[in-house]
Write an enzyme that holds these catalytic residues in place. Structure first.
Site, PDB file in Angstrom:
ATOM      1  N   TYR A   1      -9.307  -9.671   5.085  1.00  0.00           N
ATOM      2  CA  TYR A   1      -9.879  -8.504   4.418  1.00  0.00           C
ATOM      3  C   TYR A   1      -9.896  -8.565   2.908  1.00  0.00           C
ATOM      4  O   TYR A   1     -10.323  -7.618   2.262  1.00  0.00           O
ATOM      5  CB  TYR A   1      -9.156  -7.228   4.864  1.00  0.00           C
ATOM      6  CG  TYR A   1      -7.647  -7.313   4.774  1.00  0.00           C
ATOM      7  CD1 TYR A   1      -6.902  -7.531   5.925  1.00  0.00           C
ATOM      8  CD2 TYR A   1      -6.982  -7.190   3.560  1.00  0.00           C
ATOM      9  CE1 TYR A   1      -5.521  -7.618   5.869  1.00  0.00           C
ATOM     10  CE2 TYR A   1      -5.604  -7.281   3.494  1.00  0.00           C
ATOM     11  CZ  TYR A   1      -4.873  -7.498   4.656  1.00  0.00           C
ATOM     12  OH  TYR A   1      -3.514  -7.596   4.600  1.00  0.00           O
TER      13      TYR A   1
ATOM     14  N   CYS B   1      22.633  -6.144  44.520  1.00  0.00           N
ATOM     15  CA  CYS B   1      21.261  -5.663  44.361  1.00  0.00           C
ATOM     16  C   CYS B   1      21.204  -4.159  44.636  1.00  0.00           C
ATOM     17  O   CYS B   1      21.717  -3.699  45.657  1.00  0.00           O
ATOM     18  CB  CYS B   1      20.338  -6.401  45.318  1.00  0.00           C
ATOM     19  SG  CYS B   1      18.691  -5.689  45.398  1.00  0.00           S
TER      20      CYS B   1
ATOM     21  N   GLU C   1     -10.708   0.487   7.104  1.00  0.00           N
ATOM     22  CA  GLU C   1     -10.390  -0.670   7.949  1.00  0.00           C
ATOM     23  C   GLU C   1      -9.138  -0.362   8.761  1.00  0.00           C
ATOM     24  O   GLU C   1      -8.316   0.442   8.341  1.00  0.00           O
ATOM     25  CB  GLU C   1     -10.056  -1.900   7.078  1.00  0.00           C
ATOM     26  CG  GLU C   1     -11.167  -2.354   6.190  1.00  0.00           C
ATOM     27  CD  GLU C   1     -10.674  -3.354   5.139  1.00  0.00           C
ATOM     28  OE1 GLU C   1      -9.593  -3.951   5.329  1.00  0.00           O
ATOM     29  OE2 GLU C   1     -11.366  -3.510   4.134  1.00  0.00           O
TER      30      GLU C   1
ATOM     31  N   LEU D   1       0.840  -1.208   0.000  1.00  0.00           N
ATOM     32  CA  LEU D   1       0.000   0.000   0.000  1.00  0.00           C
ATOM     33  C   LEU D   1       0.868   1.248   0.000  1.00  0.00           C
ATOM     34  O   LEU D   1       1.908   1.281   0.665  1.00  0.00           O
ATOM     35  CB  LEU D   1      -0.857   0.040   1.267  1.00  0.00           C
ATOM     36  CG  LEU D   1      -2.058  -0.884   1.388  1.00  0.00           C
ATOM     37  CD1 LEU D   1      -2.621  -0.779   2.797  1.00  0.00           C
ATOM     38  CD2 LEU D   1      -3.132  -0.517   0.372  1.00  0.00           C
TER      39      LEU D   1
ATOM     40  N   LYS E   1     -10.150   2.260   1.334  1.00  0.00           N
ATOM     41  CA  LYS E   1     -10.236   1.499   0.084  1.00  0.00           C
ATOM     42  C   LYS E   1     -11.455   1.930  -0.725  1.00  0.00           C
ATOM     43  O   LYS E   1     -12.525   2.151  -0.145  1.00  0.00           O
ATOM     44  CB  LYS E   1     -10.383  -0.004   0.391  1.00  0.00           C
ATOM     45  CG  LYS E   1      -9.230  -0.577   1.177  1.00  0.00           C
ATOM     46  CD  LYS E   1      -9.453  -2.045   1.527  1.00  0.00           C
ATOM     47  CE  LYS E   1      -8.238  -2.566   2.279  1.00  0.00           C
ATOM     48  NZ  LYS E   1      -8.389  -3.946   2.732  1.00  0.00           N
TER      49      LYS E   1
ATOM     50  N   ASP F   1      -0.710  -4.079  12.494  1.00  0.00           N
ATOM     51  CA  ASP F   1       0.726  -4.270  12.364  1.00  0.00           C
ATOM     52  C   ASP F   1       1.048  -5.706  12.754  1.00  0.00           C
ATOM     53  O   ASP F   1       1.442  -6.000  13.872  1.00  0.00           O
ATOM     54  CB  ASP F   1       1.444  -3.274  13.288  1.00  0.00           C
ATOM     55  CG  ASP F   1       2.856  -3.033  12.836  1.00  0.00           C
ATOM     56  OD1 ASP F   1       3.227  -3.541  11.761  1.00  0.00           O
ATOM     57  OD2 ASP F   1       3.592  -2.346  13.564  1.00  0.00           O
TER      58      ASP F   1
ATOM     59  N   LYS G   1      -5.398  -0.834   9.987  1.00  0.00           N
ATOM     60  CA  LYS G   1      -4.198  -1.412   9.384  1.00  0.00           C
ATOM     61  C   LYS G   1      -3.391  -2.064  10.501  1.00  0.00           C
ATOM     62  O   LYS G   1      -2.688  -1.389  11.257  1.00  0.00           O
ATOM     63  CB  LYS G   1      -3.385  -0.324   8.685  1.00  0.00           C
ATOM     64  CG  LYS G   1      -2.152  -0.856   7.976  1.00  0.00           C
ATOM     65  CD  LYS G   1      -1.576   0.236   7.093  1.00  0.00           C
ATOM     66  CE  LYS G   1      -0.232  -0.081   6.492  1.00  0.00           C
ATOM     67  NZ  LYS G   1       0.619  -1.030   7.116  1.00  0.00           N
TER      68      LYS G   1
ATOM     69  N   CYS H   1      18.297 -10.996  42.489  1.00  0.00           N
ATOM     70  CA  CYS H   1      18.617 -10.776  43.885  1.00  0.00           C
ATOM     71  C   CYS H   1      17.889 -11.890  44.624  1.00  0.00           C
ATOM     72  O   CYS H   1      16.675 -12.010  44.511  1.00  0.00           O
ATOM     73  CB  CYS H   1      18.106  -9.410  44.359  1.00  0.00           C
ATOM     74  SG  CYS H   1      18.184  -9.275  46.156  1.00  0.00           S
TER      75      CYS H   1
ATOM     76  N   CYS I   1      14.968  -8.656  50.975  1.00  0.00           N
ATOM     77  CA  CYS I   1      15.270  -7.427  50.229  1.00  0.00           C
ATOM     78  C   CYS I   1      14.015  -6.562  50.186  1.00  0.00           C
ATOM     79  O   CYS I   1      12.962  -7.023  49.762  1.00  0.00           O
ATOM     80  CB  CYS I   1      15.726  -7.795  48.818  1.00  0.00           C
ATOM     81  SG  CYS I   1      15.792  -6.395  47.691  1.00  0.00           S
TER      82      CYS I   1
ATOM     83  N   CYS J   1      19.225  -3.849  48.251  1.00  0.00           N
ATOM     84  CA  CYS J   1      19.695  -4.411  49.526  1.00  0.00           C
ATOM     85  C   CYS J   1      21.197  -4.679  49.537  1.00  0.00           C
ATOM     86  O   CYS J   1      21.747  -5.090  50.550  1.00  0.00           O
ATOM     87  CB  CYS J   1      18.940  -5.687  49.855  1.00  0.00           C
ATOM     88  SG  CYS J   1      19.413  -7.062  48.795  1.00  0.00           S
TER      89      CYS J   1
ATOM     90  N   LYS K   1      -1.570   6.652   7.585  1.00  0.00           N
ATOM     91  CA  LYS K   1      -0.729   6.283   8.732  1.00  0.00           C
ATOM     92  C   LYS K   1      -0.982   7.177   9.938  1.00  0.00           C
ATOM     93  O   LYS K   1      -1.150   8.383   9.807  1.00  0.00           O
ATOM     94  CB  LYS K   1       0.748   6.382   8.343  1.00  0.00           C
ATOM     95  CG  LYS K   1       1.140   5.483   7.185  1.00  0.00           C
ATOM     96  CD  LYS K   1       1.316   4.058   7.619  1.00  0.00           C
ATOM     97  CE  LYS K   1       2.626   3.884   8.309  1.00  0.00           C
ATOM     98  NZ  LYS K   1       3.394   2.749   7.850  1.00  0.00           N
TER      99      LYS K   1
HETATM  100  S1  IVH Z   1      -4.930  -4.015   1.985  1.00  0.00           S
HETATM  101  C1  IVH Z   1      -4.434  -4.499  -2.277  1.00  0.00           C
HETATM  102  N1  IVH Z   1      -5.931  -3.974   4.390  1.00  0.00           N
HETATM  103  O1  IVH Z   1      -0.463  -3.467   5.526  1.00  0.00           O
HETATM  104  C2  IVH Z   1      -4.521  -4.703  -0.836  1.00  0.00           C
HETATM  105  N2  IVH Z   1      -3.595  -4.269   4.167  1.00  0.00           N
HETATM  106  O2  IVH Z   1       1.465  -1.542   4.318  1.00  0.00           O
HETATM  107  C3  IVH Z   1      -3.323  -4.271  -0.098  1.00  0.00           C
HETATM  108  N3  IVH Z   1      -2.407  -4.567   6.313  1.00  0.00           N
HETATM  109  O3  IVH Z   1       1.088  -5.589   3.229  1.00  0.00           O
HETATM  110  C4  IVH Z   1      -3.394  -4.506   1.355  1.00  0.00           C
HETATM  111  N4  IVH Z   1      -4.194  -4.426   7.598  1.00  0.00           N
HETATM  112  O4  IVH Z   1       0.047  -6.689   5.283  1.00  0.00           O
HETATM  113  C5  IVH Z   1      -4.812  -4.082   3.648  1.00  0.00           C
HETATM  114  N5  IVH Z   1      -6.976  -3.939   6.474  1.00  0.00           N
HETATM  115  C6  IVH Z   1      -5.864  -4.059   5.732  1.00  0.00           C
HETATM  116  C7  IVH Z   1      -4.598  -4.278   6.320  1.00  0.00           C
HETATM  117  C8  IVH Z   1      -3.476  -4.365   5.497  1.00  0.00           C
HETATM  118  C9  IVH Z   1      -2.879  -4.606   7.563  1.00  0.00           C
HETATM  119  C10 IVH Z   1      -0.985  -4.705   5.939  1.00  0.00           C
HETATM  120  C11 IVH Z   1      -0.746  -5.650   4.789  1.00  0.00           C
HETATM  121  C12 IVH Z   1       0.033  -4.856   3.769  1.00  0.00           C
HETATM  122  C13 IVH Z   1       0.546  -3.708   4.562  1.00  0.00           C
HETATM  123  C14 IVH Z   1       0.752  -2.532   3.649  1.00  0.00           C
END
Ligand code: IVH
Length: 672
Positions: free
Chosen positions: A230, A413, A111, A80, A295, A115, A113, A431, A436, A416, A319
């Site tokens: 997703y 320690c 949605e 993305l 999206k 990690d 994202k 310790c 202690c 103590c 982000k």
């Molecule tokens: S969509 C065409 N949806 O974020 C679809 N990605 O930085 C592309 N990720 O590699 C991805 N949650 O591993 C999508 N709800 C979400 C996501 C998501 C986490 C991760 C995914 C992607 C990375 C991109």
């Protein structure tokens, strides 16, 4: 039971698993669920040819692999492009309108994202057949055996068979999602690792990736990983939704976990406004999210828009501001935990990270400081994510002035001043002085806790009060507390004092197992305390045991044996024992005379499902004949009792040359 009933039982278990793990609204109790699972395992023991990879029994974790095979993805697994704010998002929309003016009227789905680790799941005729990592987007690694252990991944779709008639299931369906470790589980895992003196993990993402990209599925099974899906990557045969929103609903109806935070909007401005609310709300999410994904809802339009490099034009990652900042590490200090573990932490020049002022950050352990060469005075990169304790990532070496000071781990320690100790095979330093003061509060807290002596009416506040006032200098002092003394403390009236004294009086009747576990001897948790109290009748008997004698007990290795001997050898601890005895806190355990039997002095480990015996039956049978059952295979194991679908214990037994027997052979052996 016939095959059809077996299939129904499987479906039933899948459904209840789904209610529990995905929907979080179970319909039956754990005990009822266990009963269904036991029934399934019994059936599978009798009809091994029935067992298929989609059986709920297959989540336990198969034998370790030598290496991962490669999997070519049926379509590229895309990435993305990023947007860092509303302006970026609007500019993105303008750009794509120029390519296709239908975007002007487009709806958008937002949605989280997550990690985590991107995963690709393959289903054939509704069965989970393969799972892979993203890899380079074209080819990933086959981690099927590991993914099978994740309880929220359906092994068969639809999970709710009633959906079969109303929902189309393509012959082949490949979907994409994110595997992750919830923050709560991450913290809990690290807490346990820290208490055990082992290396802690740096963050949930690394832990999830590490748990999935290693070769032993039983390890993956022990980690509470989960997923959110997703996207449909590929399908053959069957009708699929034509929008992202319907895709999420479709995947949900099949039984996949789908984000409940996702929403659809009629225009980009509302989508951005919603996205921005999560800027501050992200701490409420149970996982780490580094942003939201916006999206275009219409999937036909989205596909036609194509991509730039590896990024689809139809979506953008919005982000969140990074929660990594640099600041000055002013000083490295050391904290002493309940079990005496020394944990280094950084005192930072206060800095704001995502709306919170951070002044302290963990440095994990001394090895970490050494590996990263972190020095007092360094500029350091610090991260705060969700509810995870802020942590130092590493130094900014380029910013050094030469005045930074290398850190030397303390040899005594910090509280103590007693010499600290190290146990082989662990990263932690301890310790070991039970008196202690730093440990005392946490020690007493543990001593009175529910799983230990279970003394009601003794919360942390009172524990601190008792220690601060000098009334309690070790756990034994609790039992000589006097009402008059308590009444002098802040907030204590007749009733409160009496309650406390009653609770203490009642605790005198606790078992040896509880008292032993309550003392907080390194390596002696609840289970070990139970094992020891089967061999030693009281604390006197245990305190006289040598390390050699202790090691004869199953589960006691040289480290624990040494730590027990060491604990009893300390004058401060002997004083505690003396006081406990005088206060009549001196439980006795009944030592069962070993029944003379064919299995005297023999140790068994059980793996897999047995033909006739349940696990408990087999254990009772062995114990009735004088033998012992332990959990893990070692050189001390006399026999491995082998059932169907054994776990990794089978491999281990073979490699150690442990004798392997069947249930029938066990019964014959008992008659000798
Ligand atoms: S969509 C065409 N949806 O974020 C679809 N990605 O930085 C592309 N990720 O590699 C991805 N949650 O591993 C999508 N709800 C979400 C996501 C998501 C986490 C991760 C995914 C992607 C990375 C991109």
């Amino acid at each position: 039971m016939n095959k059809k009933q077996y299939e129904e039982l499987k479906e039933k278990i899948h459904f209840h698993n789904y209610r529990y793990h995905v929907l979080d609204t179970p319909l039956i109790s754990d005990a009822e669920y266990d009963k269904l699972m036991n029934e399934l395992k019994r059936l599978e023991a009798d009809h091994q040819d029935w067992i298929s990879p989609d059986s709920p029994s297959q989540r336990a974790g198969a034998a370790p692999l030598e290496k991962f095979e490669k999997v070519r993805h049926p379509a590229p697994i895309l990435s993305l492009a990023n947007a860092f704010g509303a302006e970026d998002a609007r500019a993105w929309r303008e750009r794509v309108i120029k390519i296709d003016e239908r975007v002007e009227k487009a709806k958008f789905v937002v949605e989280p994202k997550i990690d985590g680790l991107s995963i690709v799941l393959h289903y054939e005729n509704g069965l989970f057949v393969q799972g892979a990592t993203r890899g380079d987007g074209e080819v990933g690694e086959d981690i099927t055996a590991n993914l099978r252990t994740i309880k929220t991944i359906p092994l068969k779709i639809p999970v709710n068979s009633e959906q079969s008639s109303v929902i189309s299931i393509p012959k082949k369906l490949v979907i994409r999602g994110e595997a992750y470790l919830p923050i709560k589980e991450f913290d809990e895992l690290n807490r346990k690792l820290e208490e055990a003196g082992e290396k802690t993990y740096l963050n949930p993402r690394n832990t999830a990736a590490g748990s999935l990209r290693q070769l032993d599925p039983t390890l993956t099974a022990s980690r509470p990983l989960t997923i959110l899906v997703y996207q449909i990557i590929h399908s053959e045969g069957g009708k699929l939704p034509s929008s992202q929103w319907e895709t999420l609903e479709y995947l949900k109806a099949l039984g996949f976990p789908v984000s409940d935070v996702a929403k659809r909007f009629n225009n980009l401005d509302s989508a951005v406004a919603y996205t921005e609310t999560w800027n501050t709300g992200r701490d409420q999410l149970p996982y780490e999210a580094d942003g939201m994904v916006i999206k275009i809802d219409d999937l036909n339009l989205a596909n036609e828009l194509g991509f730039v490099g590896k990024d689809p034009r139809s979506a953008i990652a919005f982000k969140f501001p990074a929660r990594e900042v640099t600041t000055t590490l002013q000083e490295i200090r050391v904290n002493v935990g309940r079990t005496g573990v020394l944990t280094p932490y950084a005192v930072l020049e206060p800095v704001e990270i995502g709306g919170v002022i951070v002044e302290r950050a963990t440095l994990h352990n001394f090895d970490f400081i050494e590996e990263k060469d972190i020095r007092a005075g360094d500029r350091v990169l610090v991260k705060r994510a969700g509810e995870v304790i802020p942590y130092v990532i590493g130094p900014v070496v380029d910013a050094r002035t030469g005045k930074e000071k290398k850190f030397k781990p303390p040899t005594t320690c910090p509280t103590c001043d007693q010499a600290v100790e190290h146990f082989e095979g662990e990263v932690a330093w301890y310790c070991v002085n039970a008196a202690c003061p730093a440990q005392l509060v946490r020690n007493v807290e543990h001593f009175v806790s529910r799983g230990a002596m279970d003394i009601g009416g003794l919360g942390i506040k009172i524990v601190e009060q008792l220690i601060e006032s000098g009334l309690v200098k070790d756990v034994a002092d609790l039992f000589t507390l006097k009402k008059e003394a308590l009444l002098k403390l802040d907030g204590f009236a007749d009733k409160k004092a009496e309650n406390l004294l009653n609770g203490l009086e009642q605790a005198k009747a606790q078992s040896l197992k509880r008292l032993l576990g309550a003392l907080g001897i390194h390596g002696v948790g609840e289970v070990m305390a139970g094992d020891l109290s089967k061999v030693f009748s009281d604390l006197d008997a245990l305190s006289k045991a040598s390390a050699d004698e202790l090691q004869k007990i199953d589960g006691v290795g040289p480290n624990i044996a040494e730590s027990i001997v060491d604990w009893f050898g300390r004058a401060a601890n002997q004083k505690i024992l003396k006081k406990l005895k005088a206060a009549k806190v001196w439980p006795h355990a009944e030592i069962k005379e070993k029944k003379g039997g064919a299995f005297n002095d023999l140790t068994f480990v059980i793996t897999g499902t047995l033909p006739a015996f349940s696990r408990d039956d087999a254990k009772a049978f062995i114990e009735d004949h004088g033998g012992k059952v332990t959990d893990s295979v070692s050189k001390k194991t006399s026999y491995l009792l082998l059932g169907v679908e054994p776990g990794s214990k089978f491999e281990k037994a073979k490699s150690l040359g442990v004798k392997i027997i069947s249930e029938d052979e066990l019964k014959k052996l008992a008659k000798k």
